[in-house]
Scaffold this active site. Structure first.
Site, PDB file in Angstrom:
ATOM      1  N   ASP A   1      65.700  46.465  74.588  1.00 31.51           N
ATOM      2  CA  ASP A   1      65.471  47.749  75.798  1.00 31.51           C
ATOM      3  C   ASP A   1      66.588  49.331  74.943  1.00 31.51           C
ATOM      4  O   ASP A   1      67.194  49.069  74.929  1.00 31.51           O
ATOM      5  CB  ASP A   1      65.763  47.605  77.268  1.00 31.51           C
TER       6      ASP A   1
ATOM      7  N   GLU B   1      63.025  48.021  70.774  1.00 26.38           N
ATOM      8  CA  GLU B   1      61.874  49.295  71.253  1.00 26.38           C
ATOM      9  C   GLU B   1      62.277  50.623  71.353  1.00 26.38           C
ATOM     10  O   GLU B   1      63.737  50.593  71.713  1.00 26.38           O
ATOM     11  CB  GLU B   1      61.612  48.787  73.323  1.00 26.38           C
TER      12      GLU B   1
END
Length: 644
Positions: free
Chosen positions: A322, A375
């Site tokens: 993330d 990401e």
């Protein structure tokens, strides 16, 4: 309770050796979780628990819990030159609750959860729980033996992104609605994902987190699966059941930051041990969280070990990392004067880059065939290229540019799409610079953005048709696939983590039609090599006609490694039926529809082509032959060539 039953003893020197502490201090210990934390052991001819915690700036550290009535004087730990405090307590057992009471240099005391704790109490309590991670008997040997092949870059990878707490709620007399447990999810979620044809489940973070609204992205217990859904062994059971069913499991992993909660890593030993002391380096101002100090060796060991831990102890098949962009840039979401340049005067976070490269080298080296997915929302180069070439070493990267351009195009009224045509073709200029995943994730359906269905323009019929053609385009486009839960049946409402998905929508025929389309797209995607085998090279994709802006039609060919194996894709992004629409095609004996998103079974109008689309022996669009099609309105066609 007799405290003498738990009379503390020093650790055996062999348990945490000087070599162990050297590697942790060097930042190269890949499995620090095997020695730090709380471990059930046999020591000094007794069964008990060995404790070890890094707190180099503490004046004193004690183990506290129910077993000593939370008395900080009873079980003082032994310090060492490495800054690691240790203790063996006989008689403690699995499921006992504990914390570390840390006395700072200023004399203040604070109770902290174990940074390496394997389990935690259910919120709002924050105690660590002694857990035995070795007693589960795995039954997934067949999956583990074939995982490398199943997860190769040439394999179909279609990911169902799930927030376990809100996929489905269970009626409950006491609470009204409650979570499904890991075991209930195994019985309900896995069959659903299998029926829908996905290859993988990706879970929003399940590491223990105190706040529901963070969706798991503000982690308190980095080594503890959340107790919301059950104990660690039940999470193992869920993963095991996925593997036995042929599903891979990907975990969202959060090395970018940690919350300020008092029981967590923040100000752990009276200092910013895991973060930078300087707020220009140590705090995410947007999120109110702390940034890891990636240059500190013990923190590097913590994060490298944490990544490996989930793959090791829970047999997970990948990590989606993330907020990578927030790690890479020192000036991420900061104005001039709010950040400190690196030693060369640049904005790149050199320590974070080094850490990400090291994590990828370690996890791919130890577990060949696992996936790491970034990401990363900027144009940082070579995210999914090997570290030996200067890349970050990820397997895959989310294609955020494709997502933004596609949704921007789809949200435009079809009458204006001719002016946005290049938004849909621009992505092919960089489509093979990285190994891309095409994500329509949770981030696109929260915070007032609306559901994917509600983003679509037009009346109700057009909204559903627009969504169907977008899905057809997405599944045929180059790149692996990811769709967030609820979007597969066109939920009207945007995602609400406090509520379950709107399963009642499936009483509607059009919702069932979208669900059936996604199921069939996954089936065709998995069965047809041209749709997945060459996703990351120009040899797998060729435009037929990329410039028909006036009609808002796109057509292209997808090729397998064997270029005699191909499919043809045509997408009409206007609500107009186009008759006798001619495109050039590779030679074949004719074509037939594999997917037509306008079929009545999908909720469409039923405009379709004959079962056998005749070949026209005339060159067109720089192809040897051509075909004439009837293009349904707002529809995607995936055409299968017929062999002579």
């Amino acid at each position: 309770m007799e405290l003498k039953q738990y009379a503390p003893l020093p650790l055996d020197r062999d348990w945490l050796s000087s070599f162990d502490t050297y590697l942790i201090g060097e930042g190269t210990d890949e499995r620090a979780y095997e020695k730090l934390g709380a471990h059930l052991v046999h020591m000094h001819d007794q069964d008990g628990v060995a404790f070890a915690v890094w707190a180099p700036n503490a004046r004193q550290v004690s183990v506290i819990g129910d077993f000593n009535r939370w008395n900080q004087q009873s079980h003082a730990m032994q310090p060492s030159d490495s800054g690691i405090w240790t203790l063996f307590i006989p008689g403690l057992r699995e499921f006992d609750v504990y914390k570390y009471c840390i006395t700072t240099q200023s004399g203040q005391t604070q109770d902290k959860a174990d940074p390496y704790g394997f389990a935690m109490e259910e919120r709002p309590r924050t105690g660590s729980v002694i857990a035995n991670l070795e007693r589960y008997e795995w039954q997934d040997s067949e999956w583990m033996a074939t995982r490398k092949q199943r997860q190769s870059l040439e394999s179909p990878i279609s990911i169902y992104e799930v927030h376990l707490g809100s996929w489905r709620k269970m009626a409950d007399e006491k609470w009204g609605l409650r979570y499904l447990s890991y075991r209930e999810l195994a019985d309900q979620l896995i069959p659903y994902v299998l029926d829908m044809g996905y290859t993988h489940i990706e879970m929003l973070p399940i590491a223990e987190h105190p706040y529901e609204g963070s969706w798991g992205y503000q982690v308190l217990g980095f080594f503890a699966p959340t107790s919301r859904f059950g104990p660690p062994q039940d999470f193992m059971y869920f993963v095991d059941r996925c593997h036995q069913a042929g599903l891979g499991v990907i975990l969202d992993w959060v090395p970018a930051h940690f919350p300020k909660d008092g029981a967590g890593l923040n100000n752990f030993d009276g200092t910013q041990l895991y973060a930078h002391a300087n707020p220009l380096q140590g705090e995410h101002q947007d999120w109110g969280t702390m940034i890891f100090n990636y240059s500190r060796n013990e923190v590097r060991s913590f994060l490298i070990s944490n990544a490996l831990f989930w793959l090791d102890k829970y047999h997970l098949d990948g990590l989606r990392v993330d907020a990578v962009a927030s790690m890479l840039y020192l000036d991420y979401s900061r104005r001039e004067g709010q950040w400190i340049p690196n030693c060369y005067g640049g904005r790149e976070n050199l320590a974070a880059i080094s850490l990400l490269q090291k994590v990828n080298e370690v996890v791919h080296g130890v577990f060949p065939g696992i996936l790491t997915i970034a990401e990363e929302s900027t144009a940082w180069p070579m995210v999914s290229r090997p570290t030996t070439f200067g890349g970050l070493g990820f397997s895959l990267k989310w294609n955020m540019g494709w997502m933004h351009d596609t949704l921007g195009y789809m949200q435009a009224d079809p009458i204006y799409r001719r002016y946005k045509h290049n938004q849909m073709t621009f992505g092919m200029l960089y489509a093979f610079h990285e190994n891309f995943v095409l994500p329509l994730s949770h981030d696109e359906v929260v915070h007032g953005k609306g559901s994917l269905l509600n983003k679509m323009p037009g009346d109700e019929w057009q909204k559903f048709a627009n969504l169907r053609v977008m899905y057809g385009y997405m599944w045929a486009y180059a790149g692996k696939k990811l769709l967030f839960m609820g979007n597969e049946f066109a939920q009207w409402q945007e995602w609400n983590h406090d509520a379950g998905l709107d399963w009642a929508a499936l009483t509607g025929e059009r919702h069932r039609g979208v669900q059936r389309l996604v199921r069939d797209l996954n089936r065709v995607y998995r069965d047809r090599a041209p749709l997945h085998e060459v996703d990351f090279n120009w040899t797998g994709f060729s435009w037929i006609e990329a410039n028909d802006a006036d009609n808002s039609v796109f057509s292209f060919v997808r090729y397998a490694r064997d270029r005699e194996d191909f499919i043809v894709v045509v997408c009409n992004f206007t609500p107009v039926v186009r008759s006798n629409y001619r495109i050039g095609v590779p030679r074949a004996a004719g074509y037939t529809e594999l997917i037509n998103s306008d079929l009545e079974i999908y909720g469409g109008g039923g405009v379709k082509n004959p079962e056998h689309i005749e070949l026209i022996a005339e060159a067109w669009h720089n192809q040897e032959c051509s075909i004439a099609l009837t293009l349904p309105p707002l529809a995607a066609l995936i055409l299968q060539p017929l062999r002579p």
